[in-house]
Write a protein that holds these residues in place. Structure first.
Motif, PDB file in Angstrom:
ATOM      1  N   UNK A  53      30.257  35.540 -24.272  1.00 53.79           N
ATOM      2  CA  UNK A  53      30.718  34.352 -24.987  1.00 53.79           C
ATOM      3  C   UNK A  53      30.145  34.277 -26.394  1.00 53.79           C
ATOM      4  N   UNK A  54      30.999  33.950 -27.339  1.00 53.28           N
ATOM      5  CA  UNK A  54      30.574  33.706 -28.705  1.00 53.28           C
ATOM      6  C   UNK A  54      30.735  32.209 -28.968  1.00 53.28           C
ATOM      7  N   UNK A  55      29.608  31.534 -29.164  1.00 53.80           N
ATOM      8  CA  UNK A  55      29.607  30.085 -29.374  1.00 53.80           C
ATOM      9  C   UNK A  55      29.765  29.757 -30.854  1.00 53.80           C
ATOM     10  N   UNK A 111      37.931  17.282 -32.331  1.00 48.55           N
ATOM     11  CA  UNK A 111      37.935  16.880 -30.919  1.00 48.55           C
ATOM     12  C   UNK A 111      36.759  17.436 -30.121  1.00 48.55           C
ATOM     13  N   UNK A 112      36.192  18.569 -30.558  1.00 43.92           N
ATOM     14  CA  UNK A 112      35.035  19.168 -29.877  1.00 43.92           C
ATOM     15  C   UNK A 112      34.154  19.824 -30.939  1.00 43.92           C
ATOM     16  N   UNK A 113      32.856  19.520 -30.900  1.00 41.21           N
ATOM     17  CA  UNK A 113      31.958  20.004 -31.951  1.00 41.21           C
ATOM     18  C   UNK A 113      31.152  21.233 -31.532  1.00 41.21           C
ATOM     19  N   UNK A 114      31.361  21.707 -30.322  1.00 44.70           N
ATOM     20  CA  UNK A 114      30.756  22.950 -29.850  1.00 44.70           C
ATOM     21  C   UNK A 114      31.750  23.613 -28.901  1.00 44.70           C
ATOM     22  N   UNK A 115      32.037  24.887 -29.158  1.00 45.34           N
ATOM     23  CA  UNK A 115      33.037  25.586 -28.356  1.00 45.34           C
ATOM     24  C   UNK A 115      32.683  27.072 -28.300  1.00 45.34           C
ATOM     25  N   UNK A 116      33.486  27.816 -27.564  1.00 49.45           N
ATOM     26  CA  UNK A 116      33.222  29.257 -27.470  1.00 49.45           C
ATOM     27  C   UNK A 116      34.530  30.014 -27.314  1.00 49.45           C
ATOM     28  N   UNK A 117      34.453  31.317 -27.550  1.00 50.10           N
ATOM     29  CA  UNK A 117      35.574  32.211 -27.274  1.00 50.10           C
ATOM     30  C   UNK A 117      35.067  33.360 -26.415  1.00 50.10           C
ATOM     31  N   UNK A 118      35.979  33.995 -25.707  1.00 47.97           N
ATOM     32  CA  UNK A 118      35.647  35.101 -24.814  1.00 47.97           C
ATOM     33  C   UNK A 118      35.688  36.406 -25.596  1.00 47.97           C
ATOM     34  N   UNK A 119      34.559  37.114 -25.645  1.00 43.86           N
ATOM     35  CA  UNK A 119      34.499  38.368 -26.387  1.00 43.86           C
ATOM     36  C   UNK A 119      35.356  39.455 -25.765  1.00 43.86           C
ATOM     37  N   UNK A 126      39.625  28.092 -29.185  1.00 45.40           N
ATOM     38  CA  UNK A 126      38.260  27.858 -28.744  1.00 45.40           C
ATOM     39  C   UNK A 126      38.240  26.926 -27.537  1.00 45.40           C
ATOM     40  N   UNK A 127      37.300  27.207 -26.641  1.00 40.65           N
ATOM     41  CA  UNK A 127      37.144  26.395 -25.430  1.00 40.65           C
ATOM     42  C   UNK A 127      35.961  25.455 -25.620  1.00 40.65           C
ATOM     43  N   UNK A 128      36.158  24.129 -25.510  1.00 37.83           N
ATOM     44  CA  UNK A 128      35.039  23.189 -25.684  1.00 37.83           C
ATOM     45  C   UNK A 128      33.907  23.472 -24.703  1.00 37.83           C
ATOM     46  N   UNK A 129      32.672  23.371 -25.188  1.00 37.10           N
ATOM     47  CA  UNK A 129      31.504  23.614 -24.336  1.00 37.10           C
ATOM     48  C   UNK A 129      30.646  22.349 -24.294  1.00 37.10           C
TER      49      UNK A 129
END
Length: 476
Positions: free
Chosen positions: A83-85, A96-104, A114-117
């Protein structure tokens, strides 16, 4: 006396043999060392988008002004396993979301969603005490925890609302549960405080320390995981340089007076403590302090630690530095240079911190416009985020252009052919070794005082070579 003469003669003969090599090294040192500029663009976006449960929910968020793509900008990054945050501070409304990630492991490199975390619920601003408001930096430690530094300030550039003092949130990366939430005590937060950078010392999982830099009211807040307690440290080196407040990036010129910003930790030494390298944003200087000083609350807050902080040197004109990170495998310190559209480096084993001892890793007026964050992951890959922040704040970002990029390369490739290259010793180290030899000659006891050491470092090398040539090649 005879022994000293014999030693001097032997050393002189050795230097005679080395003179051609010294001449070659000095000749090579006059040629600027250029980097390969071999970072590659791993991800890029024109605008940031999020993974909603359905297309209908996404459009509903846009219609309700909960999601304004033009107001979303990535600021900080972190990599943990697959995961890359990415942090997405709420500078303006519509984030809508201030922290998220993507799948490497995903194939998409062009505008990946981006997926909200850790979840959409954690970013709800309808709560009286929202879990996440506006984080600027995150750090994953070797213990599988994600440390999040949340400013808790919504709308920094528009209709500002403060939800309380800054906080540290710590998540378990194995199940994404919130492990701990530490709100900074009011006495550790000043009127203009703004916490935007974080370093985590994780030599011992149960004795981890976090360091949060306050750029608005310059100071450093230290947090102990074991004690669940924090304290604030003051030092003049945290403050900006009034002569380094001018910025010119692209066509945008502005002035900032930001204090403590870049924070980077070395590998722990045999005593368990590390070195914290740091600098204000509006400054060209680099500093360092041993964490033994910072982790001792009584000592750190006593006001008796001024001389424990060290000045390393200057990066030179126009070289204000932003985020920084130290690769503990190679001992190379990386840092962003916004004014120069570049990322640079310095090998911490080098005695000198000068313009010549620093290397340029990557420079581009297109792909590296405002390097915002720098990170090295546990696979020794360098990651850099550029986000055109100056245009976002003082102008506008055009949705038809690529505005955000994440670039990467293995550390050894990134530093190849720079002053930070670990395959060959840079010239300053060789010169210092020669200086040690000369010091031994001038000081029979093997001890060097400050005066003799200064003589060796500052002596004109042309004069030294002239003497060597005279001694080695003059007729007997």
């Amino acid at each position: 006396m005879l022994k000293l003469c014999l030693n001097t003669y032997a050393i002189t003969m050795m230097l005679c043999l080395l003179t051609p090599l010294i001449l070659l090294l000095l000749l090579l040192s006059s040629v600027p060392i250029q980097a390969n500029d071999n970072l590659r663009v791993a991800y890029e976006w024109k605008e940031i988008d999020f993974k909603y449960a359905s297309a209908e929910k996404r459009w509903m968020a846009i219609e309700n002004f909960e999601f304004k793509p033009s107001n979303v900008i990535p600021f900080g990054i972190e990599v943990y396993r697959t995961r890359l945050f990415v942090t997405l501070p709420r500078w303006r409304s519509g984030v809508p979301a201030s922290l998220a990630y993507l799948d490497l492991n995903a194939n998409s490199t062009k505008s990946p969603v981006l997926v909200p975390y850790p979840s959409w619920v954690a970013h709800s601003m309808n709560e009286l005490e929202p879990e996440l408001v506006s984080p600027f930096r995150v750090r994953a430690d070797r213990c599988g925890r994600l440390w999040v530094l949340d400013s808790r300030i919504d709308g920094v550039l528009q209709d500002t609302k403060v939800y309380g003092p800054a906080q540290l949130l710590v998540y378990d990366l194995h199940n994404d549960n919130l492990l701990r939430r530490h709100t900074f005590p009011l006495k550790q937060v000043k009127e203009n405080s703004f916490f935007a950078n974080l370093a985590v010392e994780d030599g011992e999982c149960e004795n981890t320390y976090a360091y949060a830099g306050d750029l608005g009211s310059p100071g450093l807040v230290v947090y102990s995981w074991r004690r669940d307690e924090s304290w604030r440290i003051h030092h003049n080196y945290f403050h900006p340089d009034p002569l380094a407040g001018n910025y010119s990036i692209g066509t945008v010129e502005f002035q900032w007076d930001d204090g403590l910003y870049g924070l980077a930790l070395s590998k722990a030494q045999s005593d368990g403590y590390a070195t914290l390298y740091f600098h204000p944003l509006s400054s060209t200087m680099e500093f360092a302090v041993n964490t033994m000083i910072l982790r001792n609350k009584t000592l750190a807050t006593s006001g008796k630690i001024y001389r424990e902080f060290k000045i390393l040197g200057s990066r030179g004109p126009n070289a204000q530095a932003g985020a920084s990170f130290l690769d503990q495998l190679t001992g190379v310190l990386f840092y962003a240079l916004p004014n120069l559209n570049a990322v640079a480096c310095w090998k911490t084993s080098n005695r000198a911190y000068t313009i010549k001892s620093q290397g340029r890793v990557y420079m581009s007026p297109v792909e590296m416009v405002f390097p915002s964050d720098v990170k090295v992951d546990d696979q020794d890959r360098l990651w850099v985020l550029s986000n055109r922040l100056q245009d976002f704040i003082y102008g506008e970002l055009f949705p038809t252009s690529v505005n955000f990029r994440i670039l990467t390369a293995h550390v050894k490739d990134a530093i190849e052919n720079t002053a930070c290259d670990i395959k060959t010793k840079p010239l300053p180290e060789i010169i210092n070794k020669l200086g040690d030899i000369l010091n031994t000659v001038t000081s029979p006891t093997g001890k060097t005082g400050s005066n003799s050491q200064g003589f060796v470092i500052n002596t004109n090398w042309s004069l030294i070579l002239a003497v060597l040539l005279f001694v080695c090649f003059s007729p007997t």
